[in-house]
Enzyme design. Structure first.
Site, PDB file in Angstrom:
ATOM      1  N   ASN A 126       0.901  -1.330  -0.060  1.00 52.23           N
ATOM      2  CA  ASN A 126      -0.034  -0.090  -0.080  1.00 52.23           C
ATOM      3  C   ASN A 126       0.801   1.186  -0.201  1.00 52.23           C
ATOM      4  O   ASN A 126       1.337   1.452   0.834  1.00 52.23           O
ATOM      5  CB  ASN A 126      -0.884   0.039   1.291  1.00 52.23           C
ATOM      6  N   TRP A 127       0.959   1.717  -1.369  1.00 52.37           N
ATOM      7  CA  TRP A 127       2.028   2.889  -1.297  1.00 52.37           C
ATOM      8  C   TRP A 127       1.152   4.319  -0.453  1.00 52.37           C
ATOM      9  O   TRP A 127       1.905   5.055  -0.329  1.00 52.37           O
ATOM     10  CB  TRP A 127       2.253   3.225  -2.705  1.00 52.37           C
ATOM     11  N   LYS A 128      -0.206   4.068  -0.129  1.00 54.19           N
ATOM     12  CA  LYS A 128      -0.563   5.317   0.439  1.00 54.19           C
ATOM     13  C   LYS A 128      -0.240   6.597  -0.560  1.00 54.19           C
ATOM     14  O   LYS A 128      -0.245   6.303  -1.917  1.00 54.19           O
ATOM     15  CB  LYS A 128       0.012   5.666   1.727  1.00 54.19           C
ATOM     16  N   HIS A 148      -9.472   0.950   4.947  1.00 56.28           N
ATOM     17  CA  HIS A 148      -8.077   1.080   5.908  1.00 56.28           C
ATOM     18  C   HIS A 148      -8.476   2.343   6.898  1.00 56.28           C
ATOM     19  O   HIS A 148      -9.217   3.156   6.808  1.00 56.28           O
ATOM     20  CB  HIS A 148      -7.273   1.782   4.563  1.00 56.28           C
ATOM     21  N   GLU A 155      -7.192   4.639   7.904  1.00 56.08           N
ATOM     22  CA  GLU A 155      -6.683   5.989   7.614  1.00 56.08           C
ATOM     23  C   GLU A 155      -7.991   6.753   6.870  1.00 56.08           C
ATOM     24  O   GLU A 155      -8.547   7.818   7.081  1.00 56.08           O
ATOM     25  CB  GLU A 155      -5.532   6.323   6.746  1.00 56.08           C
ATOM     26  N   GLU A 211      -5.235  -4.933  10.601  1.00 54.61           N
ATOM     27  CA  GLU A 211      -4.263  -4.058  10.903  1.00 54.61           C
ATOM     28  C   GLU A 211      -4.511  -3.371  12.117  1.00 54.61           C
ATOM     29  O   GLU A 211      -5.246  -2.190  12.053  1.00 54.61           O
ATOM     30  CB  GLU A 211      -4.258  -2.964   9.626  1.00 54.61           C
ATOM     31  N   GLY A 237       2.526   2.138  10.624  1.00 57.22           N
ATOM     32  CA  GLY A 237       3.534   2.954  10.498  1.00 57.22           C
ATOM     33  C   GLY A 237       4.304   3.759  11.602  1.00 57.22           C
ATOM     34  O   GLY A 237       4.882   4.572  11.871  1.00 57.22           O
ATOM     35  N   SER A 278       3.581  -2.418  10.280  1.00 54.61           N
ATOM     36  CA  SER A 278       5.119  -2.389  10.232  1.00 54.61           C
ATOM     37  C   SER A 278       5.593  -3.739   9.919  1.00 54.61           C
ATOM     38  O   SER A 278       6.475  -4.286  10.726  1.00 54.61           O
ATOM     39  CB  SER A 278       5.224  -2.003  11.899  1.00 54.61           C
ATOM     40  N   GLY A 302       3.047  -1.052   4.264  1.00 53.14           N
ATOM     41  CA  GLY A 302       2.887   0.326   3.802  1.00 53.14           C
ATOM     42  C   GLY A 302       4.233   0.746   3.672  1.00 53.14           C
ATOM     43  O   GLY A 302       4.968   0.668   2.544  1.00 53.14           O
ATOM     44  N   GLY A 303       5.047   1.235   4.777  1.00 50.62           N
ATOM     45  CA  GLY A 303       6.324   1.581   4.835  1.00 50.62           C
ATOM     46  C   GLY A 303       7.425   0.914   3.907  1.00 50.62           C
ATOM     47  O   GLY A 303       8.081   1.595   3.027  1.00 50.62           O
TER      48      GLY A 303
END
Ligand code: PEP
Length: 255
Positions: A11-13, A98, A100, A170, A176, A216, A237-238
């Protein structure tokens, strides 16, 4: 244990402009000219980058997904993209729910339900996210919290086969932050998610639906996570923003 194909999903966000997305997609295609047996790879760039990434990864064994969808087919919904639009750009998956989106854009369980139904009807696989905030984890009611999200978000969804749905657990406190849930924590909730899927879709279907862990996840912990019986991969993510880290996760997941 059923033979579920692991899914390593990036997930590049809201990262990477068009040039940066092209570069990362090229690096991924180069790093992953083939993927190990038993593993599937997915990247979900920002909407603006989807067409570019599609062109760059076409020849690579990497699936393409979106990060959001609107449930209506077309019309006056400024800023949104429909399922058919995503499909026409090459997407076969779409992240929904998600944390977010739930937190910053006030999306409800009902919204996720409409999105999930529109996606499945339109032939795109929802990657349905669920997870608890820190205060719910600390209160000890995290399993109930996540199960309630799954039931509300997926209620009434009609599946013809198990590969039409992916769920990603998640925990919000691990997203993150560098604070990964332990593999045992992930297994406990992924197992509860699977039990909720049994109630929704029956045992046979639930057995084939992939349940991912996200929060993470990185090269150093992926092997331990996917070794758990109900953890069928990761939403990343990251670490998905660096081709070397992401491709290392793909390789380590298969070991
Ligand atoms: C995510 O937000 O989907 C996620 C898992 O992020 P990270 O891997 O950076 O914790």
């Amino acid at each position: 244990m059923p033979n579920r194909t692991l899914l390593i999903a990036g997930n590049w966000k809201m990262n990477n402009d068009v040039a940066e997305a092209a570069k990362l997609a090229d690096e991924l295609a180069q790093a992953l000219p083939e993927v190990p047996a038993g593993v599937e790879v997915l990247v979900c760039p920002p909407t603006i980058d989807i067409t570019t990434v599609h062109d760059r990864i076409q020849a690579a064994p990497i699936a393409l997904g979106a990060q959001n969808v609107y449930w209506e087919a077309k019309g006056a919904f400024t800023g949104e993209s429909s399922c058919d639009m995503l499909k026409s750009a090459g997407c076969t998956y779409c992240i929904i729910g998600h944390s977010e989106r739930r937190d910053y854009f006030h999306e409800s369980d009902e919204d996720q339900n409409k999105k999930a139904k529109a996606l499945v009807a339109g032939g795109i696989v929802p990657v349905f996210c669920c997870g608890e905030p820190l205060e719910v984890r600390e209160a000890g009611t995290y399993v109930e919290h996540v199960v309630a999200q799954v039931k509300a978000g997926l209620e009434g969804l009609e599946l013809a086969s198990a590969d039409q749905l992916v769920v990603a657990y998640e925990p919000i406190w691990a997203i993150g932050t560098g604070m990964t849930a332990t593999a045992d924590d992930a297994q406990e909730v992924c197992h509860a998610v699977r039990e909720a899927l049994v109630e929704l879709f029956g045992a046979e279907m639930a057995d084939g639906i992939r349940v991912l862990y996200g929060g993470s996840a990185k090269p150093g912990n992926i092997a331990e996570l996917v070794a758990k019986p109900d953890v069928d991969g990761a939403l990343v993510g990251g670490a998905s923003l660096k081709a070397a880290d992401f491709s290392e996760m793909v390789v380590k997941a298969a070991e």
